[in-house]
Scaffold this active site. Sequence first.
Site, PDB file in Angstrom:
ATOM      1  N   THR A  12     -19.032 -99.508 -40.819  1.00 46.74           N
ATOM      2  CA  THR A  12     -19.093 -98.516 -41.897  1.00 46.74           C
ATOM      3  C   THR A  12     -17.749 -97.779 -41.893  1.00 46.74           C
ATOM      4  O   THR A  12     -16.850 -98.109 -41.108  1.00 46.74           O
ATOM      5  CB  THR A  12     -20.205 -97.483 -41.639  1.00 46.74           C
ATOM      6  N   GLU A  64     -25.636 -93.369 -38.163  1.00 40.81           N
ATOM      7  CA  GLU A  64     -24.891 -92.428 -39.003  1.00 40.81           C
ATOM      8  C   GLU A  64     -24.882 -91.142 -38.193  1.00 40.81           C
ATOM      9  O   GLU A  64     -25.935 -90.698 -37.716  1.00 40.81           O
ATOM     10  CB  GLU A  64     -25.608 -92.225 -40.340  1.00 40.81           C
ATOM     11  N   THR A  81     -28.977 -87.626 -28.878  1.00 44.67           N
ATOM     12  CA  THR A  81     -28.206 -86.385 -28.910  1.00 44.67           C
ATOM     13  C   THR A  81     -29.049 -85.191 -28.467  1.00 44.67           C
ATOM     14  O   THR A  81     -30.283 -85.228 -28.595  1.00 44.67           O
ATOM     15  CB  THR A  81     -27.709 -86.155 -30.365  1.00 44.67           C
ATOM     16  N   ASP A  82     -28.384 -84.138 -28.014  1.00 50.12           N
ATOM     17  CA  ASP A  82     -29.119 -82.905 -27.670  1.00 50.12           C
ATOM     18  C   ASP A  82     -29.591 -82.183 -28.938  1.00 50.12           C
ATOM     19  O   ASP A  82     -30.406 -81.261 -28.859  1.00 50.12           O
ATOM     20  CB  ASP A  82     -28.264 -81.974 -26.795  1.00 50.12           C
ATOM     21  N   GLU A  83     -29.091 -82.621 -30.110  1.00 53.06           N
ATOM     22  CA  GLU A  83     -29.473 -81.939 -31.349  1.00 53.06           C
ATOM     23  C   GLU A  83     -30.961 -82.140 -31.682  1.00 53.06           C
ATOM     24  O   GLU A  83     -31.514 -81.405 -32.485  1.00 53.06           O
ATOM     25  CB  GLU A  83     -28.592 -82.407 -32.518  1.00 53.06           C
ATOM     26  N   TYR A  97     -29.780 -85.363 -39.944  1.00 56.90           N
ATOM     27  CA  TYR A  97     -29.229 -86.184 -38.853  1.00 56.90           C
ATOM     28  C   TYR A  97     -30.096 -86.072 -37.605  1.00 56.90           C
ATOM     29  O   TYR A  97     -30.571 -87.076 -37.061  1.00 56.90           O
ATOM     30  CB  TYR A  97     -27.785 -85.758 -38.537  1.00 56.90           C
ATOM     31  N   LYS A 117     -32.504 -88.834 -35.637  1.00 55.50           N
ATOM     32  CA  LYS A 117     -32.314 -89.225 -34.230  1.00 55.50           C
ATOM     33  C   LYS A 117     -33.591 -88.949 -33.434  1.00 55.50           C
ATOM     34  O   LYS A 117     -33.973 -89.723 -32.562  1.00 55.50           O
ATOM     35  CB  LYS A 117     -31.125 -88.468 -33.606  1.00 55.50           C
ATOM     36  N   LEU A 160     -15.050 -81.855 -35.959  1.00 52.44           N
ATOM     37  CA  LEU A 160     -14.291 -80.609 -35.796  1.00 52.44           C
ATOM     38  C   LEU A 160     -12.926 -80.778 -35.102  1.00 52.44           C
ATOM     39  O   LEU A 160     -11.891 -80.401 -35.660  1.00 52.44           O
ATOM     40  CB  LEU A 160     -15.134 -79.570 -35.023  1.00 52.44           C
ATOM     41  N   ARG A 162     -21.256 -74.942 -28.652  1.00 48.54           N
ATOM     42  CA  ARG A 162     -21.551 -76.345 -28.328  1.00 48.54           C
ATOM     43  C   ARG A 162     -21.091 -76.598 -26.894  1.00 48.54           C
ATOM     44  O   ARG A 162     -20.161 -75.953 -26.405  1.00 48.54           O
ATOM     45  CB  ARG A 162     -20.794 -77.308 -29.274  1.00 48.54           C
TER      46      ARG A 162
END
Length: 327
Positions: free
Chosen positions: A35, A83, A133-135, A159, A163, A199, A223
């Site tokens: 992608t 993604e 992810t920790d998200e 997102y 996940k 970022l 973060r």
Amino acid sequence: MKIMITGGAGFIGSSLIRNFLSSTDHSVVNLDKLTYAGNLDSLANVEQTGRYFFENVDICDAFRVEQALKTHTPDILIHLAAESHVDRSIEGPEEFIKTNIFGTFNLIEQSRKYHNSLTSAKKKAFRFHHISTDEVYGDLVGENDFFVEDSPYAPSSPYSASKASSDHLVRAWGRTYSLPVIITNCSNNYGPYQFPEKLIPHVILSALRGKRLPIYGNGLQVRDWLFVDDHAKALIKVVAEGAIGETYNIGGHNEKSNIEVVEMICELLEELAPDKPHGISNYRELIEFVKDRPGHDARYAIDASKIHRDLGRIPEETFETGLLKTI
Ligand code: NAD
């Protein structure tokens, strides 16, 4: 061993492939759709090893995934293809649902069939290692709170919700079909070869071009930053020693607010790139606060004591040394 890695042309996947090929004798098969986020230039030198193979495959394509598993007969599968950019998931969530949820379903279902077809020794050794992810845990409120492996799931963005879904599918396939799965949930990564929408690379490149450095809201979102090669080394350790059915949180013990990160980059650039673009006397003057991201999580921080205790994995890079390498 032969390790199949999905998403190996991406930021973390390419670091994992470089680290596998330089620190082990394993061979690697990279399954990637290429992608916008996939870049084979990140893997420019790995072909010389003779232990690297590439398959241009979309993980949503059951037939191609099945073919790749039959052709390469991997011992381990590590799943990173996704993604991965929160802002894009807010603007257009559909690709996130397709790749992160349906793609993971497809991959794990094909892996289950593949696993069933293996001889008993190879079957016993096989692992499906899912990178997350920790998200998925949402954000933290108290200053002394940390995510642990059994923190409740409370994703905020399309997102992180996609996940979280993929984590649930992987755990269910482990429980229902006895597929040998392992999940790792990692904090924010940074380092070389990251796509410049994220970022840190965005700020470095914009500053060098004399462009504005946009920071969401008040810039106080925290973060836990981990250097990408430290993540890759932890994943290699998990492949060798991780226990089936376990989840491991991987973090940097390195909490920084977004504004702190941007200010550190500006300071380092003053030393590393003192010849500034025309009209700029100080990189910091490029900082600009912009409207906050909807649903923006305030703080993520990982308690990584389980992986440190069980597998002895401690990050090697400090934020200062890692940031210098990245710049
Ligand atoms: P990335 O966006 O840099 O790379 C993703 C890779 O997946 C690309 O090479 C892309 O071509 C490939 N891909 C996308 N859709 C695909 C599909 N349908 N089929 C096959 N390949 C496809 O992502 P990243 O930052 O390297 O993240 C890798 C994994 O690690 C993701 O699962 C992400 O959720 C997870 N993760 C990332 C971070 C981080 O800070 N970047 C932190 C924790 C976990």
